[in-house]
Design a protein around this motif. Structure first.
Motif, PDB file in Angstrom:
ATOM      1  N   LEU A  37       0.822  -1.210   0.000  1.00 47.31           N
ATOM      2  CA  LEU A  37       0.000   0.000   0.000  1.00 47.31           C
ATOM      3  C   LEU A  37       0.858   1.263   0.000  1.00 47.31           C
ATOM      4  O   LEU A  37       0.424   2.311  -0.458  1.00 47.31           O
ATOM      5  CB  LEU A  37      -0.924   0.018   1.233  1.00 47.31           C
ATOM      6  CG  LEU A  37      -2.059  -0.995   1.217  1.00 47.31           C
ATOM      7  CD1 LEU A  37      -2.844  -0.935   2.517  1.00 47.31           C
ATOM      8  CD2 LEU A  37      -2.990  -0.734   0.037  1.00 47.31           C
ATOM      9  N   PRO A  40       1.638   2.384  -3.802  1.00 48.65           N
ATOM     10  CA  PRO A  40       0.625   3.241  -4.438  1.00 48.65           C
ATOM     11  C   PRO A  40       0.623   4.665  -3.883  1.00 48.65           C
ATOM     12  O   PRO A  40       0.393   5.628  -4.633  1.00 48.65           O
ATOM     13  CB  PRO A  40      -0.697   2.520  -4.113  1.00 48.65           C
ATOM     14  CG  PRO A  40      -0.312   1.102  -3.963  1.00 48.65           C
ATOM     15  CD  PRO A  40       1.035   1.130  -3.309  1.00 48.65           C
ATOM     16  N   SER A  44       0.988   7.564  -6.530  1.00 53.56           N
ATOM     17  CA  SER A  44      -0.209   8.358  -6.804  1.00 53.56           C
ATOM     18  C   SER A  44      -0.249   9.680  -6.049  1.00 53.56           C
ATOM     19  O   SER A  44      -0.747  10.675  -6.564  1.00 53.56           O
ATOM     20  CB  SER A  44      -1.459   7.539  -6.465  1.00 53.56           C
ATOM     21  OG  SER A  44      -1.515   6.367  -7.236  1.00 53.56           O
ATOM     22  N   LYS A 112       1.825   0.570 -13.328  1.00 58.16           N
ATOM     23  CA  LYS A 112       0.606   0.692 -12.525  1.00 58.16           C
ATOM     24  C   LYS A 112      -0.404  -0.381 -12.899  1.00 58.16           C
ATOM     25  O   LYS A 112      -1.129  -0.894 -12.038  1.00 58.16           O
ATOM     26  CB  LYS A 112      -0.016   2.082 -12.707  1.00 58.16           C
ATOM     27  CG  LYS A 112       0.686   3.179 -11.914  1.00 58.16           C
ATOM     28  CD  LYS A 112      -0.092   4.483 -11.967  1.00 58.16           C
ATOM     29  CE  LYS A 112       0.555   5.545 -11.084  1.00 58.16           C
ATOM     30  NZ  LYS A 112      -0.215   6.805 -11.078  1.00 58.16           N
ATOM     31  N   ILE A 306      -9.040  -2.607   1.276  1.00 55.25           N
ATOM     32  CA  ILE A 306      -8.027  -1.628   0.877  1.00 55.25           C
ATOM     33  C   ILE A 306      -7.349  -2.048  -0.430  1.00 55.25           C
ATOM     34  O   ILE A 306      -7.125  -1.234  -1.333  1.00 55.25           O
ATOM     35  CB  ILE A 306      -6.971  -1.467   1.985  1.00 55.25           C
ATOM     36  CG1 ILE A 306      -7.621  -0.909   3.254  1.00 55.25           C
ATOM     37  CG2 ILE A 306      -5.841  -0.542   1.541  1.00 55.25           C
ATOM     38  CD1 ILE A 306      -6.705  -0.878   4.458  1.00 55.25           C
ATOM     39  N   THR A 310      -7.607   0.055  -4.124  1.00 58.37           N
ATOM     40  CA  THR A 310      -6.399   0.561  -4.790  1.00 58.37           C
ATOM     41  C   THR A 310      -6.276  -0.006  -6.192  1.00 58.37           C
ATOM     42  O   THR A 310      -5.930   0.713  -7.140  1.00 58.37           O
ATOM     43  CB  THR A 310      -5.148   0.191  -3.968  1.00 58.37           C
ATOM     44  OG1 THR A 310      -5.298   0.667  -2.632  1.00 58.37           O
ATOM     45  CG2 THR A 310      -3.901   0.811  -4.575  1.00 58.37           C
ATOM     46  N   LYS A 313      -8.745   1.566  -8.624  1.00 55.47           N
ATOM     47  CA  LYS A 313      -8.319   2.941  -8.912  1.00 55.47           C
ATOM     48  C   LYS A 313      -7.235   2.952  -9.992  1.00 55.47           C
ATOM     49  O   LYS A 313      -7.247   3.785 -10.899  1.00 55.47           O
ATOM     50  CB  LYS A 313      -7.795   3.594  -7.636  1.00 55.47           C
ATOM     51  CG  LYS A 313      -7.367   5.041  -7.824  1.00 55.47           C
ATOM     52  CD  LYS A 313      -6.886   5.643  -6.514  1.00 55.47           C
ATOM     53  CE  LYS A 313      -6.413   7.082  -6.732  1.00 55.47           C
ATOM     54  NZ  LYS A 313      -5.923   7.689  -5.470  1.00 55.47           N
ATOM     55  N   TYR A 314      -6.296   2.012  -9.928  1.00 58.75           N
ATOM     56  CA  TYR A 314      -5.223   1.947 -10.918  1.00 58.75           C
ATOM     57  C   TYR A 314      -5.737   1.527 -12.290  1.00 58.75           C
ATOM     58  O   TYR A 314      -5.302   2.051 -13.312  1.00 58.75           O
ATOM     59  CB  TYR A 314      -4.151   0.967 -10.444  1.00 58.75           C
ATOM     60  CG  TYR A 314      -3.127   1.585  -9.522  1.00 58.75           C
ATOM     61  CD1 TYR A 314      -3.181   2.938  -9.206  1.00 58.75           C
ATOM     62  CD2 TYR A 314      -2.111   0.824  -8.977  1.00 58.75           C
ATOM     63  CE1 TYR A 314      -2.255   3.508  -8.357  1.00 58.75           C
ATOM     64  CE2 TYR A 314      -1.175   1.388  -8.129  1.00 58.75           C
ATOM     65  CZ  TYR A 314      -1.256   2.733  -7.819  1.00 58.75           C
ATOM     66  OH  TYR A 314      -0.336   3.292  -6.993  1.00 58.75           O
TER      67      TYR A 314
END
Length: 322
Positions: A37, A40, A44, A112, A306, A310, A313-314
């Motif tokens: 985590l 990222p 980001s 990513k 979580i 993530t 989102k990627y």
């Protein structure tokens, strides 16, 4: 504001350790350093996307993990044969992964997408594990409840006898370890798993971890729980220790190949990695200390949520939706 020249970013010096502390406190309960985590966050939020971000992530592991491992060792929850089997498998894999990262995935956009694929797989495996075998859910819940009750009982007994909680807790006892099987007992339960299955899994995880810069703990811990049926209370320490050793090798390898790639940022940002590591060190120690009071199911749901957030989102970012 502090300038990190290798990373090419500028950020307040208190932000890296604070973020690492929060992440590591929760993830260490599931046998994960939090690097999966943290990467990222670096890409980001901080905008750090060079290949050296993977090495910096592994540097975080080196600084942060020992405190969590120490806590698990002190409480007698380290399964050392499992740990060394993980290390033996992941070490060669992490070198392969580092080469793949620098040679084939230097582009931030492509990396990513790779990161999203890794996270999606981890998250979906965890969710699947939480939903399957509902017939055995009560048995697992009862076992966890029984374990927490024993913790409370031993804590009370230890306080009356003038002992610390760690000394009063039940310990892991290895019953057999050879090139075919590994077996141990923990809290009156017997666990047995194939050696070569662990080794093969660790090798594959080492490659993925070497590319991503996580050491592999985030991947291997869920596999141990899902496929091998090992309890998260004993897997956590082995996964963290394996991640630590492979991260040392990964950082050394990235640093060593840096001169062969003069036009690319490959070596870790030492200052940034150490700052992350200090925060992670405190978070992992407290997380390991609190893990025995938190239901394993709650830990896995938290991590899965979580991870999937993530990953999605990627993927959205890759296709231009965010």
């Amino acid at each position: 504001m502090l300038v990190f020249r290798t990373a090419g970013i500028e950020v307040a010096p208190w932000i890296p350790p604070l973020v690492a502390f929060v992440i590591s406190f929760f993830t260490s309960m599931g046998g994960v350093s939090g690097a999966f985590l943290l990467l990222p966050f670096q890409m980001s939020v901080l905008g750090y996307t060079d290949p050296s971000v993977s090495a910096t992530n592994q540097l975080f592991n080196i600084v942060a993990i020992p405190s969590g491992v120490y806590r698990y060792w002190k409480e007698g929850r380290m399964v050392w044969p499992l740990t060394w089997a993980v290390v033996a498998g992941t070490l060669p894999g992490v070198f392969i992964g580092a080469i793949v990262r620098v040679s084939y995935l230097p582009n931030p956009k492509h990396f990513k997408l790779f990161a999203a694929a890794v996270l999606l797989y981890i998250g979906l495996r965890m969710v699947q594990d939480l939903h399957k075998n509902k017939a055995g859910a009560h048995t697992k819940a009862d076992a966890e409840k029984k374990f927490r009750e024993m913790v409370r009982r031993h804590r009370a007994q230890g306080a009356q006898a003038g002992q610390g909680t760690a000394e009063a807790l039940p310990k892991v006892k290895v019953t057999h370890f050879n090139m075919r099987r590994l077996g141990y007992t923990f809290y009156e339960e017997v666990y047995d798993t194939p050696f070569w299955g662990i080794f093969a899994l660790a090798f594959i995880v080492g490659i993925v971890g070497g590319i991503y810069g996580i050491g592999g703990g985030a991947i291997i811990a869920p596999f141990f729980v899902t496929f091998f049926g090992l309890p998260v209370y004993t897997v956590a320490g082995a996964a963290l220790m394996g991640t630590f050793v492979t991260s040392v090798a990964g950082v050394a390898f990235y640093q060593g190949i840096a001169p062969f790639h003069p036009n690319m940022s490959v070596a870790p940002d030492w200052l940034l990695g150490v700052l992350f590591g200090f925060g992670g060190m405190a978070g992992m120690y407290l997380g390991a200390r609190c893990q025995k009071y938190v239901p394993a199911r709650a830990i896995k749901w938290m991590l899965a949520g979580i991870i999937l957030f993530t990953a999605v989102k990627y993927v959205a970012a890759f296709f231009g939706y965010s």
